[in-house]
Design an enzyme around this catalytic site. Structure first.
Site, PDB file in Angstrom:
ATOM      1  N   HIS A  81       0.836  -1.297   0.139  1.00  0.00           N
ATOM      2  CA  HIS A  81       0.204  -0.052  -0.034  1.00  0.00           C
ATOM      3  C   HIS A  81       0.984   1.261   0.103  1.00  0.00           C
ATOM      4  O   HIS A  81       0.569   2.249   0.527  1.00  0.00           O
ATOM      5  CB  HIS A  81      -0.952   0.075   1.253  1.00  0.00           C
ATOM      6  CG  HIS A  81      -1.927  -1.265   1.238  1.00  0.00           C
ATOM      7  ND1 HIS A  81      -3.244  -0.938   0.574  1.00  0.00           N
ATOM      8  CD2 HIS A  81      -1.974  -2.399   1.592  1.00  0.00           C
ATOM      9  CE1 HIS A  81      -3.856  -2.185   1.008  1.00  0.00           C
ATOM     10  NE2 HIS A  81      -3.059  -3.030   1.445  1.00  0.00           N
ATOM     11  N   ASN A 154     -10.396  -2.801   2.652  1.00  0.00           N
ATOM     12  CA  ASN A 154     -10.018  -2.608   1.102  1.00  0.00           C
ATOM     13  C   ASN A 154     -11.298  -2.485   0.318  1.00  0.00           C
ATOM     14  O   ASN A 154     -12.609  -2.421   0.849  1.00  0.00           O
ATOM     15  CB  ASN A 154      -9.481  -4.258   0.664  1.00  0.00           C
ATOM     16  CG  ASN A 154      -7.916  -4.203   1.044  1.00  0.00           C
ATOM     17  OD1 ASN A 154      -7.425  -3.151   1.276  1.00  0.00           O
ATOM     18  ND2 ASN A 154      -7.396  -5.454   1.010  1.00  0.00           N
TER      19      ASN A 154
END
Ligand code: HDE
Length: 703
Positions: A81, A154
């Site tokens: 990420h 997510n």
């Protein structure tokens, strides 16, 4: 414009706020540049030398300090990420749920709880393109009155793996190969598909990442999921299970793969620019927070294990109950200070919420705190304003690198007997009434390295996802798997994947096998548990069934050239803006073009920098001479042929037919291509654009 959320203190223009209140330079007038020690700088252009042409002097403390600081500007990027974009906002509860949770955030209707949300891709490094095929992170920090709650989710409700111990392998396999250092921000390579096909628990998630969910049109147009099952706990100490959902009020939307490839070249910052622009323009995106709540009884009777993060609970089985709304309404002041330094930790929960034994969640609760230490350099990252709770913080933790908020007084331990008559402050004490309590779940059993039996079902929900898609979406999944496997060099990996697909859907397996040019279908992979094949389709799993109902928040690109009908351009602009959309003017030159009214309209983009892939719909308005002139221009041709191939709605003034002829679509014009005359034409076109794409154009698959 709505009120902005509380943010970091703004600093005066040319002075730096080093943690305390904004201050003026000690060294002189407001705008005098100083060193980090506050000493005024006389010359920032020339270093100190022995002579105009002589060697530099080590003594130059001003240059050394400046370069020293520059040398240390970078912190390690996140191991996953790394590429992300953060935005401030607030959460407002609409419906209290005291029967489920005693957390203040779930009980104070109307209170605005500040939030910071960071969206991200997973695999790519910090500088990778935004529209890579990937899962998107959707992490929100709620600064609640009872401490920070981080919902680190997510845009896909399930995950690749079931146990945290597999995470390093998963990530190693998808990141650039260790010998060659590529490919960047891609899953289309041997290592990833090798790992994935040897780990059949990835199959459900693979369906999602091969779908258009993994190439969202905008961060504003995607859902968010907490993924794991959590617990809610009420004042009586009773617990129910919960799954968290974010539902975008803007509706869902994705791009198609060929577009994604082109966008990444044209505008690698496509998603962050879109978010920045929308918020800057006051078009604040909103998500409803929904909960799926269920009890032990449901959990015991559900076909899958509710602790298994590769499974979801269909909304048809347990409806999503909307309890509040998050509004994102302020861009960051400083990308590094906020987006880069924000430290999400799954273990940040507040009283009234608790973990479950999901083995992925349990592992994450270790990983996030650990990773922040490496990234932010010490244990005091909670002192950084973006991470600091906005409620009182009292404890006996002390010292360490960069300690900013230091306790006063003598007592730095407890129990202690200060306070009372001594006049010294005894410091904080634990509070059994309001303090965090874990759910007292009874636990017994053997210490073992095993997974529960139902975790062995790898295909049933993968199939359910696939059959819940519209035909167009199914085609995209087939194409995506074919594309990715075509980049895989080793034949046996491709065959292994098709062997898995045979357990999911026969037609999908056949389409991919054909797409890969296989003569015959490879053998079925052996299933650990026989898949359930009669799970019902769930509409909630499709993007196209959950699109927006208007063109609001979308972007129209109007390509103008000399002599274009000024009235048409104006009516298009007005109709789009009235619908809540934005408009960009594209022209052969950025200086714009003179329209039929004799006035020059400025352009936002030159045609080479404003291709149709970055717009949701396009229009072309040109005079006859200009249209003929640009019919041979390659960027102009791409603008039209891409828009047509990507099933976009296209409006045009009749002169533009010359360009349509040049790209060979003049004989194929369909209901998604609108000739603009006058009257309500522009408005009808924008109404039609609310459907986002004219899918009929591409519905018939070419063999
Ligand atoms: Fe993460 N993950 N993760 N993850 N994750 C990180 O923490 C990890 C997982 C997610 O914008 C890291 O601060 C492990 C699932 C998001 O700053 C790290 C496992 C989900 C973000 C980490 C998972 C996520 C991260 C890297 C398997 C969805 C970005 C930097 C057990 C529910 C947060 C950091 C941000 C970030 C570990 C699996 C979401 C290394 C070990 C499942 C959105 O701690």
């Amino acid at each position: 414009m709505a009120a902005k959320s509380p943010k970091l203190d703004a600093s005066p223009k040319t002075t730096l706020d080093q943690g305390g209140a904004p201050h003026q330079s000690a060294a002189g007038p407001d705008d005098t540049m100083t060193t980090a020690q506050g000493v005024a700088i006389a010359d920032d252009q020339n270093s100190l030398k022995a002579h105009a042409r002589g060697p530099g002097l080590l003594e130059d403390q001003i240059m050394r300090e400046k370069i020293f600081h520059f040398d240390h500007e970078r912190i390690p990027e996140r191991v996953v990420h790394a590429r992300g974009y953060g935005v401030h906002g607030h959460f407002e509860l609409k419906e209290a749920i005291p029967e489920l949770s005693h957390a203040a955030i779930f009980n104070r209707v109307g209170e605005k709880v500040p939030t910071f949300t960071r969206f991200s891709t997973v695999a790519g490094s910090k500088g990778s393109p935004d529209v890579a095929r990937d899962v998107r992170g959707f992490a929100t920090k709620f600064y609640t009155s009872e401490g920070n709650w981080d919902l680190v989710g997510n845009n896909i409700p399930v995950f690749f793996i079931q146990d945290a111990i597999k995470f390093p392998d998963l990530i190693h396999s998808v990141k650039p190969a260790p010998d060659r250092g590529f490919p960047q921000a891609q899953s289309a390579h041997d290592n990833f598909w090798d790992f994935a096909t040897l780990s059949p628990e990835t199959m459900h998630m693979l369906m999602w990442v091969m779908s258009d969910r993994a190439i969202p049109r905008s961060l504003r147009f995607m859902e968010g999921f907490g993924v794991h099952t959590f617990r809610l706990i009420n004042a009586e100490g009773e617990s129910k299970f919960v799954k968290f959902h974010w539902k975008p009020k803007q509706g869902l939307q994705s791009v198609i793969w060929n577009e994604a490839l082109k966008i990444n070249g044209m505008d690698p910052d496509f998603h962050r620019r879109d978010m920045w622009d929308a918020i800057d323009a006051g078009d604040f995106p909103q998500w409803d927070l929904g909960i799926q709540v269920f009890d032990d009884d449901f959990a015991d009777n559900f076909a899958f294990d509710i602790l298994d993060p590769t499974k979801l609970i269909p909304e048809e089985d347990v409806p999503v109950r909307i309890i509040g709304t998050m509004t994102l309404d302020a861009n960051v002041d400083n990308f590094f200070a906020e987006t880069e330094q924000v430290a999400f930790c799954t273990q940040n929960i507040v009283p009234g919420i608790d973990f479950t034994n999901d083995p992925l969640l349990q592992g994450r609760n270790f990983s996030y705190l650990d990773t922040q230490l490496k990234r932010l350099g010490g244990p005091n990252f909670t002192h950084i304003p973006i991470n600091a709770p906005k409620c009182p913080v009292r404890h006996f933790q002390q010292d360490g690198h960069m300690a900013m908020t230091n306790p006063k007084g003598r007592a730095n331990y407890e129990p202690n007997s200060w306070g009372g008559d001594t006049g010294e402050d005894a410091g904080p004490r634990e509070n059994p009434e309001t303090g965090f309590k874990s759910y007292d779940e009874p636990i017994e059993g053997k210490k073992q390295r095993v997974r529960s039996e139902l975790f062995g079902d790898h295909y049933s929900q993968a199939r359910q996802f696939y059959i819940s898609q519209t035909e167009i979406e199914q085609t995209h999944v087939q194409d995506a798997i074919t594309f990715e496997l075509s980049k895989v060099e080793r034949l046996e990996i491709r065959e292994r994947m098709v062997g898995h697909l045979r357990n999911i859907d026969g037609d999908l397996a056949q389409q991919v096998a054909d797409g890969l040019g296989m003569d015959k279908l490879p053998a079925k992979q052996k299933a650990v548990r026989e898949p359930i094949t009669d799970l019902k389709p769930s509409d909630a799993l499709s993007i196209l069934k959950n699109g927006p109902d208007s063109f609001a928040g979308r972007k129209l690109g109007i390509y103008i050239a000399e002599g274009g009908d000024a009235r048409l351009v104006k009516s298009l602009k007005t109709a789009a803006e009235d619908a809540g959309a934005t408009v960009a003017i594209i022209a052969p030159h950025v200086g714009g073009a003179k329209l039929s009214d004799g006035k020059t309209m400025q352009a936002d983009e030159k045609i080479d920098g404003g291709p149709s892939v970055v717009f949701d719909a396009v229009a072309l308005v040109m005079g006859e001479k200009a249209a003929k002139n640009y019919a041979d221009d390659k960027p102009t041709q791409d603008f039209v042929s891409d828009a047509f191939a990507h099933a976009k709605f296209i409006a045009y003034s009749e002169e533009v037919m010359a360009i349509f002829k040049a790209v060979g679509i003049d004989g194929k014009l369909d209901k998604g291509v609108a000739k603009l005359g006058g009257g309500d034409d522009a408005k009808s076109f924008i109404d039609q654009c609310g459907e986002l794409r004219f899918w009929d154009r591409v519905a018939v698959k070419q063999d």
